[in-house]
Each structure stands twice: as C-alpha cells, then as structure tokens.
Design a protein around this motif. Structure first.
Motif, PDB file in Angstrom:
ATOM      1  N   SER A   1      37.237  46.431  47.158  1.00  0.00           N
ATOM      2  CA  SER A   1      37.008  46.686  48.577  1.00  0.00           C
ATOM      3  C   SER A   1      37.807  45.672  49.380  1.00  0.00           C
ATOM      4  CB  SER A   1      35.518  46.577  48.914  1.00  0.00           C
ATOM      5  OG  SER A   1      35.298  46.718  50.307  1.00  0.00           O
ATOM      6  N   THR A   2      38.194  46.069  50.578  1.00  0.00           N
ATOM      7  CA  THR A   2      38.941  45.151  51.445  1.00  0.00           C
ATOM      8  C   THR A   2      38.152  44.728  52.683  1.00  0.00           C
ATOM      9  OG1 THR A   2      39.971  47.041  52.558  1.00  0.00           O
ATOM     10  CG2 THR A   2      41.176  46.039  50.716  1.00  0.00           C
TER      11      THR A   2
ATOM     12  N   LYS B   1      39.917  43.908  42.566  1.00  0.00           N
ATOM     13  CA  LYS B   1      39.534  44.084  43.972  1.00  0.00           C
ATOM     14  C   LYS B   1      39.122  45.528  44.193  1.00  0.00           C
ATOM     15  CE  LYS B   1      42.580  43.540  47.361  1.00  0.00           C
ATOM     16  NZ  LYS B   1      43.423  42.856  48.372  1.00  0.00           N
TER      17      LYS B   1
ATOM     18  N   THR C   1      32.073  38.668  46.733  1.00  0.00           N
ATOM     19  CA  THR C   1      32.898  38.780  47.929  1.00  0.00           C
ATOM     20  C   THR C   1      33.877  37.624  47.869  1.00  0.00           C
ATOM     21  OG1 THR C   1      31.480  37.383  49.320  1.00  0.00           O
ATOM     22  CG2 THR C   1      30.999  39.765  49.266  1.00  0.00           C
ATOM     23  N   ARG C   2      35.063  37.832  48.377  1.00  0.00           N
ATOM     24  CA  ARG C   2      36.081  36.779  48.316  1.00  0.00           C
ATOM     25  C   ARG C   2      35.614  35.534  49.066  1.00  0.00           C
ATOM     26  NH1 ARG C   2      41.665  36.275  48.013  1.00  0.00           N
ATOM     27  NH2 ARG C   2      41.991  34.027  47.711  1.00  0.00           N
TER      28      ARG C   2
ATOM     29  N   GLU D   1      36.460  41.865  51.592  1.00  0.00           N
ATOM     30  CA  GLU D   1      37.174  41.819  50.317  1.00  0.00           C
ATOM     31  C   GLU D   1      36.167  41.529  49.199  1.00  0.00           C
ATOM     32  OE1 GLU D   1      40.535  39.163  47.998  1.00  0.00           O
ATOM     33  OE2 GLU D   1      40.708  39.389  50.170  1.00  0.00           O
ATOM     34  N   THR D   2      36.124  42.406  48.219  1.00  0.00           N
ATOM     35  CA  THR D   2      35.149  42.326  47.139  1.00  0.00           C
ATOM     36  C   THR D   2      35.845  42.503  45.799  1.00  0.00           C
ATOM     37  OG1 THR D   2      33.446  43.267  48.592  1.00  0.00           O
ATOM     38  CG2 THR D   2      33.003  43.271  46.222  1.00  0.00           C
ATOM     39  N   TRP D   3      35.479  41.682  44.828  1.00  0.00           N
ATOM     40  CA  TRP D   3      36.028  41.766  43.475  1.00  0.00           C
ATOM     41  C   TRP D   3      34.880  42.079  42.518  1.00  0.00           C
ATOM     42  CZ3 TRP D   3      41.228  40.289  41.942  1.00  0.00           C
ATOM     43  CH2 TRP D   3      42.051  39.992  43.040  1.00  0.00           C
TER      44      TRP D   3
END
Length: 211
Positions: A200-201, A198, A172-173, A204-206
């Motif tokens: 998901s917003t 990325k 997660t960011r 925010e997930t990478w």
C-alpha cells in the motif's frame, strides 16, 4: 556496546541447567558454576561449561514455579555477556534449559539485562518491570538494526534482528522507521531481504509475504 562487554575481569555465575528438551532427565538437570571473563558471551561460556544445546535448540532463561514447571523469561542470545548474566542472577542461581516456547514475540534475556532487571523480579512482574522491558526492547531493536547496518546492508540480518522485524506481519513505513531508525534506503532493503513487500502507498505499508 557497553563498556562492560570489554571487561576482562573474572566473573562466575551459578547455573541450573536442563539440557534435555523433552524433559526425560537424560542427562538429568545439574547445577554448575560458569566462570569466564566478564565480557565473554554468556552463550559461549555456557557451551564451554555444559556443552552446546541439542541441534535446533537454544538456551533459554527460565524461572522455577510450582513443582517442575518453569516460566520462560527469554531466549539467551550472544549479546548477553557473562557480567550481564551475573547481574540478572543477582546472587541467585540462574535457571537455563533448552526448551523454547512459542506464542507472541520472542522474549530475549538481552532485554532483561539491558533493563537492569533480575530474573526474579521479571518473574514477579508488575507495571514497572513491563515498562523497563519495553524500553530496553526498543533500544535493542535499534541496536540490532545498527549492527546490521554497520556490517553492510548486503549482509545477513542477525537472528535477533529477524525476530524483531517478524514481530509484525504488517508494518507501516512510519512505524518501521520509528522503531529501527535505519533511514530511507536501508529500511526498505531490510524489509525486502526479509521477504516483505510494499502492499500500500497511503499509508505506505509493507507486508510479510514469506509464507
């Protein structure tokens, strides 16, 4: 970087070294005294004394167990100075081989040195040792990130920084920023350079898409 890294006094560390990754004892393990300036990288001092590891292998800090079994304590990386290695030895012989072990996040000798621990105490373990290593590892993650940022975000991340980031296939960011403290621009740049995208917003997930 610690002040000790710039120390030019002489330090010696007794090292048991097994340079054969396959354990065939050819050449057989040997004990040598590694001597150099306190601030010299332990990796460089080892290479000068026992020779570089075989291709695709790296030095590892280990600890003797029953028989010929050795517990893996951590990969030896360039951040560890000869003075740091001496502190980790605590007056005893340091055991070094070149056989890497897999599974989970890669432990580093750097973490042991930064935690102010001896190899023998890390082998024995315990709650206090684990806590000290966790705290040192978090500091080292930020230090590795800062080193990359200082060189420039277009530079190649160090192997240590890559290992730290790859500990999580998905970040997660919020967790990534808290761990590496790189800021709003450099954080995503590092993730992209290491093939995270990325996915998901909210949140925010990478995710690592290198495979």
């Amino acid at each position: 970087m610690r002040n000790e890294d710039r120390d030019d006094s002489q330090v010696s560390v007794d090292v048991w070294y097994a340079g054969d990754p396959f354990g065939d004892a050819n050449p057989p393990p040997r004990t040598v005294t590694v001597v150099g300036q306190a601030g010299e990288s332990f990796v460089d001092a080892l290479a000068r004394t026992v020779g570089s590891p075989p291709e695709h292998y790296r030095y590892s800090l280990v600890y003797p167990q029953r028989g010929e079994t050795r517990a893996w304590l951590g990969e030896v990386t360039p951040q560890v100075t000869l003075l740091g290695a001496s502190a980790a030895a605590g007056g005893e012989v340091l055991y070094i081989d070149v056989l890497g072990r897999g599974g989970g996040p890669t432990p580093l000798m750097w973490d042991i040195v930064e935690a102010g621990l001896k190899a023998s105490s890390v082998f024995r373990g315990g709650t206090a040792v684990v806590s000290a290593l966790d705290a040192a590892r978090e500091r080292n993650k930020r230090a590795a990130a800062k080193d990359w940022l200082d060189v420039g975000v277009q530079s190649e991340p160090s192997m240590q920084l890559r290992q730290f980031v790859y500990e999580e296939r998905e970040w997660t960011r919020k967790a990534f920023d808290r761990t590496f403290d790189l800021g709003k621009m450099a954080g995503p740049e590092l993730l992209r350079r290491l093939h995270y995208r990325k996915t998901s917003t909210a949140p925010e997930t990478w995710t690592d898409e290198s495979e």
